[in-house]
Design a protein around this motif. Sequence first.
Motif, PDB file in Angstrom:
ATOM      1  N   TYR A 173     -13.879  -0.805   5.718  1.00 21.29           N
ATOM      2  CA  TYR A 173     -12.407  -0.872   5.311  1.00 21.29           C
ATOM      3  C   TYR A 173     -12.663   1.060   5.040  1.00 21.29           C
ATOM      4  N   VAL A 174     -11.328   1.269   5.627  1.00 19.72           N
ATOM      5  CA  VAL A 174     -10.978   3.334   5.319  1.00 19.72           C
ATOM      6  C   VAL A 174     -10.549   3.184   4.341  1.00 19.72           C
ATOM      7  N   SER A 175     -11.750   3.863   3.749  1.00 18.55           N
ATOM      8  CA  SER A 175     -11.001   4.632   2.466  1.00 18.55           C
ATOM      9  C   SER A 175      -9.983   5.885   2.270  1.00 18.55           C
ATOM     10  N   GLY A 176      -8.839   5.352   2.113  1.00 18.17           N
ATOM     11  CA  GLY A 176      -7.552   6.490   2.393  1.00 18.17           C
ATOM     12  C   GLY A 176      -7.773   7.919   2.185  1.00 18.17           C
ATOM     13  N   SER A 177      -8.140   8.166   0.985  1.00 15.97           N
ATOM     14  CA  SER A 177      -8.495   9.778   0.458  1.00 15.97           C
ATOM     15  C   SER A 177      -9.849  10.651   1.287  1.00 15.97           C
ATOM     16  N   SER A 178     -10.470  10.332   1.115  1.00 11.71           N
ATOM     17  CA  SER A 178     -12.264  10.676   1.154  1.00 11.71           C
ATOM     18  C   SER A 178     -12.253   9.904   3.539  1.00 11.71           C
ATOM     19  N   GLY A 208      -5.491   2.565   1.030  1.00  9.09           N
ATOM     20  CA  GLY A 208      -6.752   2.251   2.045  1.00  9.09           C
ATOM     21  C   GLY A 208      -7.260   0.717   0.520  1.00  9.09           C
ATOM     22  N   THR A 209      -7.937   1.023  -0.316  1.00  8.94           N
ATOM     23  CA  THR A 209      -8.639  -0.035  -1.070  1.00  8.94           C
ATOM     24  C   THR A 209      -7.348  -1.366  -1.149  1.00  8.94           C
ATOM     25  N   ILE A 210      -6.310  -1.027  -1.516  1.00  9.46           N
ATOM     26  CA  ILE A 210      -5.418  -2.705  -1.546  1.00  9.46           C
ATOM     27  C   ILE A 210      -5.056  -3.129   0.148  1.00  9.46           C
ATOM     28  N   LYS A 211      -5.179  -2.356   0.517  1.00 10.16           N
ATOM     29  CA  LYS A 211      -5.209  -2.689   2.464  1.00 10.16           C
ATOM     30  C   LYS A 211      -6.652  -3.072   2.772  1.00 10.16           C
ATOM     31  N   GLY A 212      -7.573  -2.853   1.804  1.00 12.95           N
ATOM     32  CA  GLY A 212      -8.557  -3.534   2.591  1.00 12.95           C
ATOM     33  C   GLY A 212      -9.186  -4.802   2.075  1.00 12.95           C
ATOM     34  N   MET A 213      -8.464  -5.365  -0.129  1.00 13.21           N
ATOM     35  CA  MET A 213      -8.370  -6.047  -0.292  1.00 13.21           C
ATOM     36  C   MET A 213      -7.631  -7.606   0.054  1.00 13.21           C
ATOM     37  N   GLU A 214      -6.114  -6.453   1.132  1.00 12.85           N
ATOM     38  CA  GLU A 214      -5.578  -7.428   1.744  1.00 12.85           C
ATOM     39  C   GLU A 214      -6.597  -8.295   2.956  1.00 12.85           C
ATOM     40  N   ASN A 215      -7.007  -7.445   3.468  1.00  9.92           N
ATOM     41  CA  ASN A 215      -7.597  -8.133   4.715  1.00  9.92           C
ATOM     42  C   ASN A 215      -8.463  -8.451   4.094  1.00  9.92           C
ATOM     43  N   LEU A 216     -10.012  -8.693   2.848  1.00 13.70           N
ATOM     44  CA  LEU A 216     -10.706  -9.613   2.262  1.00 13.70           C
ATOM     45  C   LEU A 216      -9.800 -10.806   1.595  1.00 13.70           C
ATOM     46  N   MET A 217      -9.051 -11.170   1.512  1.00 14.69           N
ATOM     47  CA  MET A 217      -7.947 -12.529   1.121  1.00 14.69           C
ATOM     48  C   MET A 217      -7.823 -12.877   2.435  1.00 14.69           C
ATOM     49  N   GLU A 236       0.133  13.473   0.798  1.00 12.50           N
ATOM     50  CA  GLU A 236       0.689  14.247   1.821  1.00 12.50           C
ATOM     51  C   GLU A 236       0.178  14.150   3.030  1.00 12.50           C
ATOM     52  N   ASP A 237      -1.082  13.909   3.642  1.00 16.14           N
ATOM     53  CA  ASP A 237      -1.625  13.702   5.137  1.00 16.14           C
ATOM     54  C   ASP A 237      -1.324  12.640   5.502  1.00 16.14           C
ATOM     55  N   GLU A 238      -1.043  11.546   4.955  1.00 16.55           N
ATOM     56  CA  GLU A 238      -0.736   9.801   6.449  1.00 16.55           C
ATOM     57  C   GLU A 238       0.012   9.438   5.339  1.00 16.55           C
ATOM     58  N   GLU A 239       0.478   8.440   5.617  1.00 17.47           N
ATOM     59  CA  GLU A 239       2.189   7.365   5.614  1.00 17.47           C
ATOM     60  C   GLU A 239       1.224   6.223   4.632  1.00 17.47           C
ATOM     61  N   ARG A 240       1.573   6.180   3.280  1.00 20.29           N
ATOM     62  CA  ARG A 240       1.043   4.685   3.252  1.00 20.29           C
ATOM     63  C   ARG A 240       0.929   3.334   4.016  1.00 20.29           C
ATOM     64  N   ARG A 241      -0.251   2.951   3.695  1.00 22.10           N
ATOM     65  CA  ARG A 241      -0.542   2.359   4.558  1.00 22.10           C
ATOM     66  C   ARG A 241       0.219   0.428   3.306  1.00 22.10           C
ATOM     67  N   VAL A 242       0.544   0.672   2.214  1.00 22.33           N
ATOM     68  CA  VAL A 242       0.708  -0.730   1.177  1.00 22.33           C
ATOM     69  C   VAL A 242       2.622  -0.690   1.541  1.00 22.33           C
TER      70      VAL A 242
END
Lengths: 271, 271
Positions: A173-178, A208-217, A236-242
């Motif tokens: 998964y892609v970490s949101g901040s880094s 990003g981490t929560i999104k990754g957890m969702e995908n793993l589930m 600020e840089d991007e929209e929340r994915r959750v």
Amino acid sequence: MKRSERIVAMTHHFKENPRKLISLPYFVDSFQAAKSSVSEDIDIIDEMFQSLGIGRIETTAGASGGVRYIPDFNHNQSRQFIDRLIHVLEDSKRILPGGYVYMSDVLGDYNYIREIGKVFGAAFKDVDLDYIVTVATKGIPLAYAVAEVLNVPVVIIRRDPKVTEGSTVSINYVSGSSRKIQTMALAKRSIQEDSNVLLIDDFMKAGGTIKGMENLMQEFNATVKGIAVLAEAEDEDEERRVEDYVSLLKIQEVNERSGAIKVVTGNYFNS
Amino acid sequence: MKRSERIVAMTHHFKENPRKLISLPYFVDSFQAAKSSVSEDIDIIDEMFQSLGIGRIETTAGASGGVRYIPDFNHNQSRQFIDRLIHVLEDSKRILPGGYVYMSDVLGDYNYIREIGKVFGAAFKDVDLDYIVTVATKGIPLAYAVAEVLNVPVVIIRRDPKVTEGSTVSINYVSGSSRKIQTMALAKRSIQEDSNVLLIDDFMKAGGTIKGMENLMQEFNATVKGIAVLAEAEDEDEERRVEDYVSLLKIQEVNERSGAIKVVTGNYFNS
């Protein structure tokens, strides 16, 4: 045995066994007391638990019936606790390079963790759950504190599969901040098919981490019934994915230069 | 308020605040009761806690005095619980490649974790501790369960330093079983100088990880007052590098081919 003694033992037993069905004969046999006395004891405990705002004793009638302690934590107590936590966190000494907030001491203190567990336990008390799922490392104590209240097992997703876990399912998964690609792995035998899960983590920025957890589930055919994060921060840089989550705290501003730090209540307290 | 109601509230309060000093006036004011009544209530709770084998209420006299719940867990109860745990673990389905034993489900179940915390809590109840130190990942729930009993904060050593920890001290160590060089890191501000610590982990074979934790503690000038491991296993290839520890379980034999698995009680039950 006297009523007051039975009440000590029963209060202890209920608090050690949240949400577990206990048959009345169990108490009757343990204390060699009449069923009517035990019922009266339970009424006293139930009323007192309710007046303390810590839940209630639920009675189920019938042959397979019994009593069950359903913990709760009223909204006022939750709010007071979170206000205290905000006061502890709003300390410029906590500001770390990169605009992060040092919270490890809070997460290491069971006196805070226990209360956080109660707040989330109350937030998800009516959700039917099979597992509470977190990702190593800092979400772990939160997961157990909620698990204690809801009497549900904890499953820990790891960054690095270990030999002591057996075969694992892993995703990238892609970490949101880094924006780095990271891996998450979960032991195959840790979750049964078609389970209902609550995801929990200490901190969420882009999600990003929560999104990754969702995908793993999804790989486990599990249904995510809720998402709990202790603290969220705006990215600020991007929209929340959750979208659909419960947060207790919101880190609104961290200014490394001025030392300003502003923490407010999370969306659990909006309404 | 009636005695039985006060006793519900006080039993709850003691169980939520292990080892914390509570002044008598706190109870007197909360319940609008006479000091003598509150004292009698406390005597009843104390006697009942002792007869349940879950500890006692300690009274300190004087102006700064009060009462304090010191949890305990008698040796019989500890032994019964560990025997039950051994029965759960001695299942050939738990055998993993490499001769490891799958324990993540046990470590994910708060009903086990809570009891393990009580056993270790009783084992180290007379040790003066400032922190309980564990290393990610599986030791974490154990550390919190013991921390709950002993009312001591938890500190988590990580394999990978994170930005949310601030500056860290890290060391390299040789993992006993794989002979690989690994890293451990701990946030600088997580432990104060000259502290007393208890090290805890889920599993010990050659003892490389515990040895690494000991070395890292030296960097913080901390004194290791005790070492607790849930399960130990014999390492045929080399001598154990850790001498003085408390274990609850010993994995004596794991045979991948025959499916034989033999678990016995750890050294805590020798004597």
